[in-house]
Design a protein around this motif. Sequence first.
Motif, short mmCIF file in Angstrom:
data_model
loop_
_atom_site.label_atom_id
_atom_site.label_comp_id
_atom_site.label_asym_id
_atom_site.label_seq_id
_atom_site.Cartn_x
_atom_site.Cartn_y
_atom_site.Cartn_z
N ASP A 211 0.79 -1.07 0.04
CA ASP A 211 0.16 -0.11 0.00
C ASP A 211 0.88 1.23 -0.05
OD1 ASP A 211 -2.35 -1.63 0.12
OD2 ASP A 211 -2.59 -1.55 2.07
N ALA A 212 2.01 1.26 0.65
CA ALA A 212 2.76 2.48 0.94
C ALA A 212 3.55 2.70 -0.41
CB ALA A 212 3.69 2.26 2.38
N PHE A 213 4.17 1.67 -1.01
CA PHE A 213 5.32 1.82 -2.03
C PHE A 213 4.70 1.51 -3.42
CE2 PHE A 213 7.72 0.88 1.86
CZ PHE A 213 8.48 2.18 1.86
N GLY A 214 3.53 1.12 -3.44
CA GLY A 214 2.86 0.83 -4.93
C GLY A 214 3.69 0.07 -5.87
N GLU A 215 3.90 0.39 -6.90
CA GLU A 215 4.77 -0.28 -7.88
C GLU A 215 6.17 -0.42 -7.40
OE1 GLU A 215 4.35 1.59 -11.64
OE2 GLU A 215 2.04 0.96 -11.80
N ALA A 216 6.66 -0.04 -6.59
CA ALA A 216 8.09 -0.09 -5.99
C ALA A 216 7.86 -1.45 -5.19
CB ALA A 216 8.62 1.04 -5.41
N CYS A 217 6.87 -1.92 -4.86
CA CYS A 217 6.89 -3.13 -4.05
C CYS A 217 6.07 -4.22 -4.86
CB CYS A 217 6.25 -2.80 -2.60
SG CYS A 217 5.91 -4.36 -1.58
N GLU A 218 6.63 -5.47 -5.20
CA GLU A 218 6.30 -6.40 -6.26
C GLU A 218 6.28 -7.54 -5.75
OE1 GLU A 218 6.72 -5.95 -10.63
OE2 GLU A 218 8.29 -7.49 -10.11
N VAL A 219 5.21 -8.70 -5.80
CA VAL A 219 5.27 -9.83 -5.54
C VAL A 219 5.18 -10.63 -6.49
CG1 VAL A 219 3.82 -11.84 -4.36
CG2 VAL A 219 3.90 -9.64 -3.38
N LEU A 220 6.44 -11.44 -6.68
CA LEU A 220 6.39 -12.63 -7.85
C LEU A 220 6.21 -14.11 -7.11
CD1 LEU A 220 7.24 -13.44 -10.73
CD2 LEU A 220 9.63 -13.35 -9.87
N THR A 221 5.39 -14.71 -7.71
CA THR A 221 4.96 -16.09 -7.32
C THR A 221 5.16 -16.88 -8.32
OG1 THR A 221 3.36 -15.37 -5.54
CG2 THR A 221 3.21 -17.53 -6.35
N VAL A 222 5.83 -18.02 -8.19
CA VAL A 222 6.10 -19.07 -9.27
C VAL A 222 5.27 -20.39 -8.94
CG1 VAL A 222 7.67 -20.71 -9.94
CG2 VAL A 222 8.35 -18.43 -9.47
N THR A 223 4.51 -20.83 -9.93
CA THR A 223 3.75 -21.82 -9.93
C THR A 223 4.16 -23.13 -10.77
OG1 THR A 223 2.31 -21.36 -11.70
CG2 THR A 223 1.58 -20.43 -9.40
N ASP A 224 3.60 -24.39 -10.38
CA ASP A 224 3.87 -25.46 -11.39
C ASP A 224 2.79 -25.23 -12.66
OD1 ASP A 224 1.44 -26.25 -10.59
OD2 ASP A 224 2.28 -27.99 -9.70
N PRO A 225 3.10 -25.94 -13.63
CA PRO A 225 2.09 -25.69 -14.83
C PRO A 225 0.66 -26.02 -14.45
CG PRO A 225 3.85 -27.29 -15.41
CD PRO A 225 4.10 -27.06 -14.16
N ALA A 226 0.28 -26.61 -13.27
CA ALA A 226 -1.05 -26.76 -12.93
C ALA A 226 -1.59 -25.46 -12.07
CB ALA A 226 -1.26 -27.85 -12.19
N GLY A 227 -0.80 -24.66 -11.66
CA GLY A 227 -1.19 -23.45 -11.03
C GLY A 227 -0.74 -23.52 -9.39
N LYS A 228 -0.01 -24.58 -8.98
CA LYS A 228 0.20 -24.82 -7.64
C LYS A 228 1.25 -23.86 -7.09
CE LYS A 228 2.32 -28.14 -4.23
NZ LYS A 228 1.54 -27.46 -3.23
N PRO A 229 0.94 -22.94 -5.99
CA PRO A 229 1.99 -22.09 -5.76
C PRO A 229 3.40 -22.81 -5.07
CG PRO A 229 -0.22 -21.07 -5.12
CD PRO A 229 -0.21 -22.59 -5.56
N LEU A 230 4.67 -22.59 -5.65
CA LEU A 230 5.76 -23.37 -5.37
C LEU A 230 6.61 -22.43 -4.45
CD1 LEU A 230 6.26 -25.39 -8.26
CD2 LEU A 230 5.40 -26.19 -6.07
#
Length: 352
Positions: A211-230
């Motif tokens: 909320d405070a930093f907007g686009e300067a704070c980013e979350v990158l999540t990796v999943t397998d091909p089925a969409g399971k977060p890893l």
Amino acid sequence: MDRLPVKVKTLTPDAPEAAARWDAFVRACPQATFFHLAAWRGIIEEVFRHRTFFLYAERAGEIVAVLPLAEVRSRLFGHALTSLPFCVYGGIAADPECEADAVAALETQADALARRLGVQHLEFRNLAPRHADWPRQELYVTFRKAIMPEVEDNMLAIPRKQRAMVRKGIKNGLIGHIDHNVDRFFALYADNVLRHGTPALPKKFFQRLKDAFGEACEVLTVTDPAGKPLSSVLSFYFRDEVLPYYAGDDLAARDLAANDFKYWDLMRRACERGCRVFDYGRSKVGTGPWSFKKNWGFEPQPLSYEYCLYKRDSVPQNNPMNPKYRAFIALWKRLPLGVANALGPHIVRNLG
């Protein structure tokens, strides 16, 4: 003719114009970091309930140096004034043209404040040393490396064995996603830190960062091909740098090379975004994260955490490598995740 004197002032929540000037100075000052930005004041006070003292030095109405400080008071971990808890870099950031008197003015004010508050120590988390004769924390190093303009050049710069792990993640069909909230990140992060026996920061802290930093704070999540977060990482962007800062992995991440793929995907995206520095962040010397970052071809750079000691004889060791916390870590690992997430914020708020 002598220059006008430096005056030290304190940033207050009712002065948005001063906060804007503070941030403009921070973004232009070579010594400043993402952790010098003014928004940290509100985050630390609102989420962790620590009093802050964001000091700045002015000359002729222009900011020439800043020093963000927070008071952390704990029966278990002690009473400190720190620049800055929950931040790996801190200390004074000053305009090189008027550094000496501005730094002296802020250090004098910080010392007076520390004595008035009655803290046990004052801590400056400097990137580079300022006082060779001050007590210093030797445990931490940072890892920073240039990002080359072409994506493939960055891939080829990764040492062979580590590059093979990245390619393994690619072959496994792993996919990186930019998340607009912290939900998937926090689930992976909280489970990960519990397995290591340490309390998790509260979920509201991570949402407050976004909320405070907007686009300067980013979350990158990796999943397998089925969409399971890893695997997931919360990163900061500052000037031309990317700083992966908090991360978490599922148990299945290791076999699929999801952690390796995650950092490569972040580096690739940062390259395409025009970033020039990948800041892998702070690690304790000799630990697993320290080795992991060296495997990527990054060289450790010592951090100069300097201290003024008032009511103690040695530098504090409030970290999991301290032998006196072994029993606590072993016990914490056995807690149910829900219990750990409920209790953790009350403990970790005093660590910083």
